[in-house]
Design a protein around this motif. Structure first.
Motif, PDB file in Angstrom:
ATOM      1  N   GLU A 148       1.072  -1.225  -0.036  1.00 60.82           N
ATOM      2  CA  GLU A 148       0.015  -0.137  -0.050  1.00 60.82           C
ATOM      3  C   GLU A 148       0.819   1.277   0.020  1.00 60.82           C
ATOM      4  O   GLU A 148       0.579   2.334  -0.657  1.00 60.82           O
ATOM      5  CB  GLU A 148      -0.852  -0.168   1.241  1.00 60.82           C
ATOM      6  CG  GLU A 148      -2.043  -0.924   1.253  1.00 60.82           C
ATOM      7  CD  GLU A 148      -2.944  -1.203   2.390  1.00 60.82           C
ATOM      8  OE1 GLU A 148      -2.546  -0.236   3.255  1.00 60.82           O
ATOM      9  OE2 GLU A 148      -4.047  -1.907   2.363  1.00 60.82           O
ATOM     10  N   THR A 149       1.947   1.094   0.733  1.00 55.23           N
ATOM     11  CA  THR A 149       2.951   2.274   0.892  1.00 55.23           C
ATOM     12  C   THR A 149       3.486   2.595  -0.763  1.00 55.23           C
ATOM     13  O   THR A 149       3.480   3.828  -0.973  1.00 55.23           O
ATOM     14  CB  THR A 149       4.018   2.079   1.967  1.00 55.23           C
ATOM     15  OG1 THR A 149       3.380   2.142   3.039  1.00 55.23           O
ATOM     16  CG2 THR A 149       4.602   3.364   1.965  1.00 55.23           C
ATOM     17  N   ILE A 150       3.918   1.684  -1.110  1.00 55.39           N
ATOM     18  CA  ILE A 150       4.901   1.602  -2.393  1.00 55.39           C
ATOM     19  C   ILE A 150       3.862   2.222  -3.504  1.00 55.39           C
ATOM     20  O   ILE A 150       4.109   2.990  -4.249  1.00 55.39           O
ATOM     21  CB  ILE A 150       5.189   0.159  -2.895  1.00 55.39           C
ATOM     22  CG1 ILE A 150       6.442  -0.159  -2.020  1.00 55.39           C
ATOM     23  CG2 ILE A 150       5.690   0.317  -4.431  1.00 55.39           C
ATOM     24  CD1 ILE A 150       6.946  -1.343  -2.154  1.00 55.39           C
ATOM     25  N   LYS A 151       2.350   1.718  -3.600  1.00 51.29           N
ATOM     26  CA  LYS A 151       1.274   2.112  -4.458  1.00 51.29           C
ATOM     27  C   LYS A 151       1.184   3.617  -4.246  1.00 51.29           C
ATOM     28  O   LYS A 151       0.853   4.305  -5.502  1.00 51.29           O
ATOM     29  CB  LYS A 151       0.177   1.306  -4.225  1.00 51.29           C
ATOM     30  CG  LYS A 151       0.063  -0.031  -4.622  1.00 51.29           C
ATOM     31  CD  LYS A 151      -1.323  -0.578  -4.601  1.00 51.29           C
ATOM     32  CE  LYS A 151      -1.361  -2.066  -5.342  1.00 51.29           C
ATOM     33  NZ  LYS A 151      -2.754  -2.759  -5.217  1.00 51.29           N
ATOM     34  N   GLY A 152       1.442   4.090  -3.206  1.00 49.41           N
ATOM     35  CA  GLY A 152       0.992   5.473  -2.884  1.00 49.41           C
ATOM     36  C   GLY A 152       2.299   6.460  -3.193  1.00 49.41           C
ATOM     37  O   GLY A 152       2.138   7.733  -3.191  1.00 49.41           O
ATOM     38  N   THR A 153       3.372   5.848  -3.719  1.00 47.94           N
ATOM     39  CA  THR A 153       4.571   6.694  -3.892  1.00 47.94           C
ATOM     40  C   THR A 153       4.553   7.326  -5.362  1.00 47.94           C
ATOM     41  O   THR A 153       3.923   6.952  -6.455  1.00 47.94           O
ATOM     42  CB  THR A 153       5.798   6.080  -3.979  1.00 47.94           C
ATOM     43  OG1 THR A 153       5.712   4.771  -5.005  1.00 47.94           O
ATOM     44  CG2 THR A 153       6.187   5.488  -2.328  1.00 47.94           C
ATOM     45  N   ALA A 154       4.658   8.725  -5.436  1.00 44.64           N
ATOM     46  CA  ALA A 154       4.468   9.351  -6.637  1.00 44.64           C
ATOM     47  C   ALA A 154       5.947   9.122  -7.643  1.00 44.64           C
ATOM     48  O   ALA A 154       6.945   8.915  -7.335  1.00 44.64           O
ATOM     49  CB  ALA A 154       4.582  10.983  -6.556  1.00 44.64           C
TER      50      ALA A 154
END
Length: 278
Positions: free
Chosen positions: A28-34
């Motif tokens: 979830e954190t990786i998916k949220g990175t720009a």
């Protein structure tokens, strides 16, 4: 830990559940990175099987850095994945942007109208006038037109020798991204992930970020190795319009020409010697 079973087995089951939960949180954190101004890792995970495979492998191989059983009997683990380097988030993000085995696009040349002499005249900080009276001579010094404290000296403007580039983007709610771009107000691309080595972008990123007064002072005084001891400092004109994330910057055409002209002397852009102050 689950109840009604031997303590050793309960610990193993709780540990396994904690690791699975941590892996889900990492995804979830990786998916949220720009990635850039328009996309996040989530978009590329959905669009690219290669990126999805890389992220899945990265999360599966995530490293446990600490673990403990808390006082209430909960098993707690901390897991990490690398942001940069082979097998990192940057590896997946850069691959999504440029593909594999890409050849860097050459930097554009300064516009034909650009003249280095014009940049030199902006670096004068004082003017001196002399008035003679009998029998003594009085010398008065009057400050010139106010300029930014970040402006380079006249010698630097004439001789070049800049070791890196700092973009002052403070006060614009910028976020960190793997593929930020520098544009001028005419839409010309000055710097992007497509201009640099793919391997370098994966290992180190195409820009570094300085956040907070202490980091800004260190960057501008040459204490950050990324931009070296004598960085060229340019004020951002605005963040890129009509984008999801404020990670790209826009500068004036005159500043863009100056960056490109100075880069021809010392090639700091080729070496990704770029820092964004945010």
């Amino acid at each position: 830990m689950p109840a009604g079973m031997p303590l050793g087995q309960a610990k193993l089951m709780a540990r396994r559940a904690a690791i699975v939960d941590a892996q889900r949180n990492l995804v979830e954190t990786i998916k949220g990175t720009a990635v850039d101004a328009e996309t996040s890792m989530e978009n590329y995970i959905i669009k690219s099987d290669l990126v999805k495979t890389k992220v899945s492998g990265m999360v599966t191989g995530a490293r446990v850095t600490s673990e403990e059983i808390t006082s209430d009997g909960t098993y707690h683990v901390v897991m990490v994945v690398p942001m940069y380097g082979i097998g990192s988030v940057a590896d997946a993000a850069v691959t999504a942007m440029v593909g594999t085995n890409s050849t860097p696009t050459p930097f554009p040349a300064p516009s034909a109208a650009y003249t280095p002499a014009a940049a030199q005249t902006t670096t004068t900080t004082t003017t001196t006038t002399t008035t003679t009276t009998a029998p003594a001579q009085t010398v008065s010094t009057t400050p010139a037109t106010a300029i930014s404290a970040a402006a380079p000296s006249a010698v630097a403007a004439i001789n070049g020798g800049y070791t890196g580039l700092i973009i002052d983007a403070r006060g614009n709610k910028m976020i960190r991204a793997f593929g930020p771009n520098i544009f001028d107000t005419n839409g010309r691309t000055i710097y992007s992930v497509h201009n640099v080595s793919e391997d370098y972008a994966i290992k180190y990123g195409i820009v570094s970020y300085a956040e907070g007064s202490d980091a800004w002072q260190k960057a501008e005084s040459g204490q950050l190795s990324r931009v070296g001891s004598h960085p060229l400092i340019i004020k951002m004109a605005a963040p890129k319009a009509r984008c999801v994330f404020n990670c790209d910057v826009i500068i004036t055409p005159a500043d863009a020409d100056r960056i490109l002209a100075e880069n021809q002397k010392t090639h700091f852009l080729d070496n990704c010697a770029v820092t964004f102050e945010i």
